[in-house]
Design a protein around this motif. Structure first.
Motif, PDB file in Angstrom:
ATOM      1  N   THR A  50       0.630  -1.209   0.195  1.00  0.00           N
ATOM      2  CA  THR A  50      -0.134   0.140  -0.147  1.00  0.00           C
ATOM      3  C   THR A  50       0.876   0.790  -0.096  1.00  0.00           C
ATOM      4  OG1 THR A  50      -0.257  -0.407   2.390  1.00  0.00           O
ATOM      5  CG2 THR A  50      -2.174  -1.191   0.762  1.00  0.00           C
ATOM      6  N   GLY A  51       2.048   1.414  -0.082  1.00  0.00           N
ATOM      7  CA  GLY A  51       3.283   1.944  -0.570  1.00  0.00           C
ATOM      8  C   GLY A  51       3.899   2.708   0.806  1.00  0.00           C
ATOM      9  N   GLN A  52       3.429   2.445   1.811  1.00  0.00           N
ATOM     10  CA  GLN A  52       4.600   2.815   3.184  1.00  0.00           C
ATOM     11  C   GLN A  52       6.045   3.249   2.821  1.00  0.00           C
ATOM     12  OE1 GLN A  52       1.528   1.150   3.137  1.00  0.00           O
ATOM     13  NE2 GLN A  52       0.251   1.470   5.647  1.00  0.00           N
ATOM     14  N   GLU A  53       6.065   2.324   2.220  1.00  0.00           N
ATOM     15  CA  GLU A  53       7.296   2.233   1.877  1.00  0.00           C
ATOM     16  C   GLU A  53       8.278   3.420   1.169  1.00  0.00           C
ATOM     17  OE1 GLU A  53      10.061  -1.935   2.127  1.00  0.00           O
ATOM     18  OE2 GLU A  53       9.624  -1.502  -0.198  1.00  0.00           O
ATOM     19  N   ALA A  54       7.170   3.067  -0.240  1.00  0.00           N
ATOM     20  CA  ALA A  54       8.034   4.152  -0.567  1.00  0.00           C
ATOM     21  C   ALA A  54       7.891   5.811  -0.446  1.00  0.00           C
ATOM     22  CB  ALA A  54       7.214   4.059  -1.709  1.00  0.00           C
ATOM     23  N   TYR A  55       6.384   5.835   0.551  1.00  0.00           N
ATOM     24  CA  TYR A  55       6.218   6.952   1.088  1.00  0.00           C
ATOM     25  C   TYR A  55       7.688   7.565   2.118  1.00  0.00           C
ATOM     26  CZ  TYR A  55       1.942   7.737  -2.045  1.00  0.00           C
ATOM     27  OH  TYR A  55       1.300   7.986  -2.557  1.00  0.00           O
ATOM     28  N   SER A  56       7.842   6.823   2.482  1.00  0.00           N
ATOM     29  CA  SER A  56       8.871   6.955   3.860  1.00  0.00           C
ATOM     30  C   SER A  56       9.956   7.180   2.981  1.00  0.00           C
ATOM     31  CB  SER A  56       9.188   5.203   4.258  1.00  0.00           C
ATOM     32  OG  SER A  56       7.797   5.219   5.270  1.00  0.00           O
ATOM     33  N   VAL A  57      10.179   6.571   2.057  1.00  0.00           N
ATOM     34  CA  VAL A  57      11.661   7.063   0.907  1.00  0.00           C
ATOM     35  C   VAL A  57      10.984   8.829   0.945  1.00  0.00           C
ATOM     36  CG1 VAL A  57      13.103   6.481  -1.118  1.00  0.00           C
ATOM     37  CG2 VAL A  57      12.289   4.420   0.373  1.00  0.00           C
ATOM     38  N   ALA A  58      10.322   8.654   0.474  1.00  0.00           N
ATOM     39  CA  ALA A  58       9.887   9.951  -0.048  1.00  0.00           C
ATOM     40  C   ALA A  58      10.336  11.321   1.165  1.00  0.00           C
ATOM     41  CB  ALA A  58       8.542  10.416  -0.637  1.00  0.00           C
ATOM     42  N   MET A  59       9.802  10.824   2.467  1.00  0.00           N
ATOM     43  CA  MET A  59      10.030  11.503   3.272  1.00  0.00           C
ATOM     44  C   MET A  59      11.157  12.339   3.790  1.00  0.00           C
ATOM     45  SD  MET A  59       6.792  10.523   6.161  1.00  0.00           S
ATOM     46  CE  MET A  59       5.828   8.875   5.749  1.00  0.00           C
ATOM     47  N   ILE A  60      12.041  10.920   4.041  1.00  0.00           N
ATOM     48  CA  ILE A  60      12.997  11.410   3.911  1.00  0.00           C
ATOM     49  C   ILE A  60      13.818  12.387   2.788  1.00  0.00           C
ATOM     50  CG2 ILE A  60      15.766   9.876   3.580  1.00  0.00           C
ATOM     51  CD1 ILE A  60      14.389   7.863   5.687  1.00  0.00           C
ATOM     52  N   ALA A  61      14.074  11.651   1.410  1.00  0.00           N
ATOM     53  CA  ALA A  61      14.462  13.060   0.679  1.00  0.00           C
ATOM     54  C   ALA A  61      14.340  14.362   1.108  1.00  0.00           C
ATOM     55  CB  ALA A  61      13.651  12.073  -0.788  1.00  0.00           C
ATOM     56  N   GLU A  62      12.584  14.709   1.137  1.00  0.00           N
ATOM     57  CA  GLU A  62      11.908  15.522   1.115  1.00  0.00           C
ATOM     58  C   GLU A  62      12.736  16.717   2.438  1.00  0.00           C
ATOM     59  OE1 GLU A  62       9.714  19.030   2.056  1.00  0.00           O
ATOM     60  OE2 GLU A  62      10.062  17.183   3.958  1.00  0.00           O
ATOM     61  N   GLU A  63      13.324  15.896   3.810  1.00  0.00           N
ATOM     62  CA  GLU A  63      14.066  15.788   4.962  1.00  0.00           C
ATOM     63  C   GLU A  63      15.318  15.976   4.560  1.00  0.00           C
ATOM     64  OE1 GLU A  63      12.538  12.883   8.049  1.00  0.00           O
ATOM     65  OE2 GLU A  63      10.948  13.214   7.451  1.00  0.00           O
ATOM     66  N   LEU A  64      16.045  15.334   4.053  1.00  0.00           N
ATOM     67  CA  LEU A  64      16.991  15.685   3.192  1.00  0.00           C
ATOM     68  C   LEU A  64      17.357  17.313   2.475  1.00  0.00           C
ATOM     69  CD1 LEU A  64      18.402  12.100   2.166  1.00  0.00           C
ATOM     70  CD2 LEU A  64      19.313  13.695   4.225  1.00  0.00           C
ATOM     71  N   GLY A  65      16.628  17.546   1.352  1.00  0.00           N
ATOM     72  CA  GLY A  65      16.345  18.835   1.341  1.00  0.00           C
ATOM     73  C   GLY A  65      17.557  19.730   0.349  1.00  0.00           C
ATOM     74  N   PRO A  66      17.869  20.120   0.992  1.00  0.00           N
ATOM     75  CA  PRO A  66      19.825  20.780   0.080  1.00  0.00           C
ATOM     76  C   PRO A  66      20.475  19.938  -0.006  1.00  0.00           C
ATOM     77  CG  PRO A  66      18.519  21.777   2.310  1.00  0.00           C
ATOM     78  CD  PRO A  66      17.896  21.116   1.779  1.00  0.00           C
ATOM     79  N   GLU A  67      21.095  18.718   1.098  1.00  0.00           N
ATOM     80  CA  GLU A  67      21.616  18.011   1.427  1.00  0.00           C
ATOM     81  C   GLU A  67      21.166  17.046   0.326  1.00  0.00           C
ATOM     82  OE1 GLU A  67      22.879  15.366   4.989  1.00  0.00           O
ATOM     83  OE2 GLU A  67      20.854  16.683   5.532  1.00  0.00           O
ATOM     84  N   LEU A  68      20.442  17.392  -0.606  1.00  0.00           N
ATOM     85  CA  LEU A  68      20.855  16.633  -2.363  1.00  0.00           C
ATOM     86  C   LEU A  68      21.292  17.682  -3.432  1.00  0.00           C
ATOM     87  CD1 LEU A  68      17.713  14.227  -1.401  1.00  0.00           C
ATOM     88  CD2 LEU A  68      20.049  13.581  -1.736  1.00  0.00           C
ATOM     89  N   ALA A  69      21.446  18.485  -3.403  1.00  0.00           N
ATOM     90  CA  ALA A  69      22.542  19.395  -4.305  1.00  0.00           C
ATOM     91  C   ALA A  69      21.227  19.537  -5.220  1.00  0.00           C
ATOM     92  CB  ALA A  69      23.526  18.928  -4.535  1.00  0.00           C
ATOM     93  N   GLY A  70      20.514  19.187  -5.258  1.00  0.00           N
ATOM     94  CA  GLY A  70      19.625  19.069  -6.037  1.00  0.00           C
ATOM     95  C   GLY A  70      18.865  18.337  -7.018  1.00  0.00           C
ATOM     96  N   ARG A  71      19.635  17.408  -6.558  1.00  0.00           N
ATOM     97  CA  ARG A  71      19.433  15.516  -7.099  1.00  0.00           C
ATOM     98  C   ARG A  71      18.139  15.679  -7.117  1.00  0.00           C
ATOM     99  NH1 ARG A  71      24.610  18.332  -7.571  1.00  0.00           N
ATOM    100  NH2 ARG A  71      25.561  16.702  -8.466  1.00  0.00           N
ATOM    101  N   LYS A  72      16.608  15.676  -8.426  1.00  0.00           N
ATOM    102  CA  LYS A  72      15.383  14.819  -7.626  1.00  0.00           C
ATOM    103  C   LYS A  72      15.279  13.524  -7.006  1.00  0.00           C
ATOM    104  CE  LYS A  72      11.978  16.248  -9.754  1.00  0.00           C
ATOM    105  NZ  LYS A  72      11.395  16.812 -10.886  1.00  0.00           N
ATOM    106  N   VAL A  73      14.436  13.003  -6.582  1.00  0.00           N
ATOM    107  CA  VAL A  73      14.565  11.723  -6.436  1.00  0.00           C
ATOM    108  C   VAL A  73      13.546  11.039  -6.404  1.00  0.00           C
ATOM    109  CG1 VAL A  73      13.994  10.356  -4.441  1.00  0.00           C
ATOM    110  CG2 VAL A  73      15.515  11.675  -4.111  1.00  0.00           C
ATOM    111  N   GLU A  74      13.371   9.661  -7.071  1.00  0.00           N
ATOM    112  CA  GLU A  74      12.161   9.359  -8.025  1.00  0.00           C
ATOM    113  C   GLU A  74      11.855   7.863  -7.521  1.00  0.00           C
ATOM    114  OE1 GLU A  74      11.904   9.654 -12.774  1.00  0.00           O
ATOM    115  OE2 GLU A  74      12.115   7.506 -12.604  1.00  0.00           O
ATOM    116  N   ILE A  75      10.758   8.083  -7.129  1.00  0.00           N
ATOM    117  CA  ILE A  75      10.448   6.395  -6.886  1.00  0.00           C
ATOM    118  C   ILE A  75       9.161   5.353  -7.055  1.00  0.00           C
ATOM    119  CG2 ILE A  75       9.657   5.338  -4.191  1.00  0.00           C
ATOM    120  CD1 ILE A  75      10.622   8.200  -3.226  1.00  0.00           C
TER     121      ILE A  75
END
Lengths: 133, 275
Positions: B111-136
């Motif tokens: 039901t997507g909880q794992e995918a959205y957990s990854v999305a939350m982490i990506a969103e929380e990392l924000g600038p630490e990803l240096a503008g690289r987008k995350v696609e799940i």
């Protein structure tokens, strides 16, 4: 003081329903907490003054003194970190949750809850170690 | 249920999903297939088996398989892989050229909880990803759970498993007693029906793969086959996360444990060949 001290410390369960208090007590004791009970915020505050518990599982709507009034009084008197306060209430509106967080609650359980939810929330609040499933 | 009929159902399910049903799982057939029997107007499991015998690859076989695969999941399940991911994503971002997209695959996403957990982490990392987008990308064999994953709408019970209250208020919007994942997180995730036994190459390559608590349901030859195919989808410096009770030992030599990170696996470094 001579009694064996469970490693997880004391959790004060504050709820005007004896049924909820007993259910929470059973779950918390299973995890190794020593449990105290209070039926409203005023009793809870008195219990905290006598001996500050490690954690408080706190209902919102209670007679005499409600959970939020207790929380604000406890934060003013004992500071922002101790005791760790986990709301446990039927209030589930986002605005209410934000209100409790702003008042200094560390975690929030929306009733109805079960053992799995309570355990997860205690982990989130840093009160229980995270176990592997 | 007649013994031969249990084996027939088990054979149909294994052919479609790899899921191994041993006779001690009869109770599971009874409980999980009861709603399907009612829907189809079938009086017994034996009647269901008779229908499956006539049409072992039709929509009924599909529905039976969906009902028998396990969909249990929760946000940030087991914790540790997500802690590791929090450190891994910035490192992968730094290793990629500007504008690169980091691809994460949640295999058997339910039901997507794992995918959205990854999305939350990506969103929380924000600038630490240096503008690289995350696609799940979340994939599952079961249509019903995918529909729920796409909706991103969870019950009060579900959002209280594995999520801190801070994450709930940050990443969800309340809708009539339920909680919907925030639009910016949903925009990161896509859900697709895919069978792990099918050709996985069309899915492309991934920097991170979650394939947890899937292999435990498969027999050793199927495990080895799926693991090899999944490993082939992994970027050279990517990481595969398996479930707590799963291992690659004896199944493939194409993956090695990441030291200090339980459940994390990577491709062996090919430095020795690069001379």
């Amino acid at each position: 003081m001579a009694a064996p001290q469970p490693s997880l410390g004391t959790c004060l369960v504050v709820d005007d329903s004896g049924v909820v208090r007993r259910a929470a007590r059973r779950m918390l004791e299973n995890h190794g907490f020593l449990v105290q009970e209070a039926a409203n915020g005023a009793e809870a505050l008195a219990a905290c003054r006598a001996s500050l518990p490690r954690a408080v599982l706190l209902d919102w709507n209670m007679p005499v003194m409600d959970g939020l009034a207790f929380l604000r009084a406890a934060r003013a008197e004992f500071g922002p970190d101790r005791p760790v306060v986990v709301l446990c209430t039927t209030e589930s509106d986002l605005s209410r949750i934000l209100e409790a967080l702003a008042a200094g609650a560390q975690e929030y359980v929306m009733k109805p809850f079960d053992e799995a939810i309570l355990r997860d929330k205690l982990v989130q609040a840093g009160l229980l170690p995270r176990g592997e499933e | 249920m007649i013994a031969g009929n249990f084996e027939l159902v088990a054979r149909v399910v294994k052919a479609r999903s790899g899921l191994v049903l041993t006779p001690d799982k009869l109770y599971m057939l009874e409980t999980r297939l009861a709603p399907l029997l009612r829907r189809e107007g079938l009086p017994t499991l034996d009647a269901l088996a008779a229908r499956l015998r006539d049409a072992p690859s039709g929509p009924l076989a599909e529905a039976v398989t969906e009902a028998l695969t396990t969909n249990e999941t929760s946000f940030f399940r087991d914790g540790a892989p997500f802690e590791h991911l929090r450190g891994l994503l910035p490192a992968l971002a730094a290793a990629r050229p500007p504008g690169a997209v980091l691809r994460v695959w949640s295999a058997a996403c339910s039901t997507g909880q794992e995918a959205y957990s990854v999305a939350m982490i990506a969103e929380e990392l924000g600038p630490e990803l240096a503008g690289r987008k995350v696609e799940i990308l979340g994939t599952d064999i079961a249509q019903e759970v995918l529909a729920r994953a796409r909706e991103g709408l969870f019950t009060q019970f579900e959002v209280q498993r594995g999520l801190s209250i801070q994450r709930l208020v940050r990443h969800f919007r309340q809708e009539a007693g339920r909680w919907r994942v925030a639009p910016e997180l949903r925009a990161m995730a896509r859900f697709l029906r895919w069978n792990l036994l099918d050709d996985l190459r069309p899915l492309g390559r991934f920097d991170v793969i979650f394939c947890r608590n899937v292999l435990i349901y498969l027999d050793p030859p199927t495990k080895a086959r799926v693991l090899a195919a999944v490993a082939e989808r992994l970027a050279d410096d990517g990481v595969l996360y398996l479930g707590g009770a799963e291992t690659v030992l004896g199944l493939t030599d194409r993956l090695v444990p990441v030291s200090g990170a339980r459940g994390a696996y990577a491709l062996p470094r090919v430095a020795a060949l690069a001379v």
